[in-house]
Design a protein around this motif. Sequence first.
Motif, short mmCIF file in Angstrom:
data_model
loop_
_atom_site.label_atom_id
_atom_site.label_comp_id
_atom_site.label_asym_id
_atom_site.label_seq_id
_atom_site.Cartn_x
_atom_site.Cartn_y
_atom_site.Cartn_z
N LEU A 44 -34.44 62.57 -19.55
CA LEU A 44 -35.29 61.98 -20.58
C LEU A 44 -35.56 62.98 -21.70
CD1 LEU A 44 -37.06 59.65 -21.62
CD2 LEU A 44 -38.93 60.61 -20.24
N ARG A 45 -35.88 64.20 -21.35
CA ARG A 45 -36.16 65.24 -22.36
C ARG A 45 -34.91 65.50 -23.21
NH1 ARG A 45 -38.80 66.63 -26.20
NH2 ARG A 45 -38.86 68.83 -26.68
N SER A 46 -33.73 65.54 -22.59
CA SER A 46 -32.49 65.73 -23.35
C SER A 46 -32.27 64.60 -24.34
CB SER A 46 -31.29 65.82 -22.40
OG SER A 46 -31.37 66.98 -21.61
N CYS A 47 -32.55 63.37 -23.91
CA CYS A 47 -32.44 62.22 -24.82
C CYS A 47 -33.41 62.36 -25.98
CB CYS A 47 -32.72 60.92 -24.07
SG CYS A 47 -31.45 60.42 -22.91
N GLU A 48 -34.63 62.74 -25.68
CA GLU A 48 -35.64 62.89 -26.73
C GLU A 48 -35.22 63.93 -27.77
OE1 GLU A 48 -39.51 61.73 -23.98
OE2 GLU A 48 -39.23 63.80 -24.63
N VAL A 49 -34.72 65.06 -27.31
CA VAL A 49 -34.29 66.12 -28.23
C VAL A 49 -33.10 65.65 -29.07
CG1 VAL A 49 -33.25 68.42 -28.34
CG2 VAL A 49 -35.20 68.01 -26.82
N ALA A 50 -32.09 65.06 -28.42
CA ALA A 50 -30.90 64.60 -29.15
C ALA A 50 -31.27 63.53 -30.18
CB ALA A 50 -29.86 64.06 -28.17
N LEU A 51 -32.11 62.59 -29.81
CA LEU A 51 -32.53 61.54 -30.73
C LEU A 51 -33.34 62.11 -31.89
CD1 LEU A 51 -33.47 58.83 -28.12
CD2 LEU A 51 -31.61 58.66 -29.80
N SER A 52 -34.22 63.03 -31.58
CA SER A 52 -35.03 63.65 -32.62
C SER A 52 -34.16 64.39 -33.64
CB SER A 52 -36.05 64.60 -31.99
OG SER A 52 -36.88 65.15 -32.98
N LEU A 53 -33.15 65.10 -33.15
CA LEU A 53 -32.23 65.82 -34.04
C LEU A 53 -31.43 64.87 -34.93
CD1 LEU A 53 -30.91 68.58 -31.62
CD2 LEU A 53 -32.44 68.89 -33.59
N ARG A 54 -31.28 63.64 -34.51
CA ARG A 54 -30.56 62.63 -35.30
C ARG A 54 -31.49 61.84 -36.21
NH1 ARG A 54 -27.73 63.32 -30.70
NH2 ARG A 54 -25.47 63.30 -30.81
N GLY A 55 -32.76 62.23 -36.26
CA GLY A 55 -33.71 61.58 -37.15
C GLY A 55 -34.49 60.44 -36.54
N CYS A 56 -34.33 60.22 -35.26
CA CYS A 56 -35.08 59.16 -34.59
C CYS A 56 -36.55 59.58 -34.51
CB CYS A 56 -34.52 58.92 -33.20
SG CYS A 56 -35.30 57.53 -32.36
#
Length: 117
Positions: A44-56
């Motif tokens: 979940l944390r990996s998803c959050e970081v990756a999405l955040s880096l993509r502007g989510c």
Amino acid sequence: MLLISNVQGASAEERTRLGVALAEIQLLAVDVDKRGQGLATRLLRSCEVALSLRGCQYLLVKMNRDQSVVDWYAARGFQVLDDGQPFALRFEGRVVVFKDEPDEFRVGVKALTRGGY
């Protein structure tokens, strides 16, 4: 079920941009014999970081109604909504209201950027 196409007062173009700012996890599961090792939390944390880096900006999650699952998401910063509870997100300087229709799932929402929702 929550649908971006049903966002009140949003044009098609705004719904497209909102689709980039808002991600949804429909299923996050760990095999029964691997539970309790922190795998789901790390995923979940990996998803959050990756999405955040993509502007989510926001992450929604559909979860089953099992109280242990609801508690797990709540402990990781998600606001778990009641059936039919509308919620509002700040998007492009205005407030966008969503409404989750009652079904077999609960919905949780978490801001991935500062300022919350």
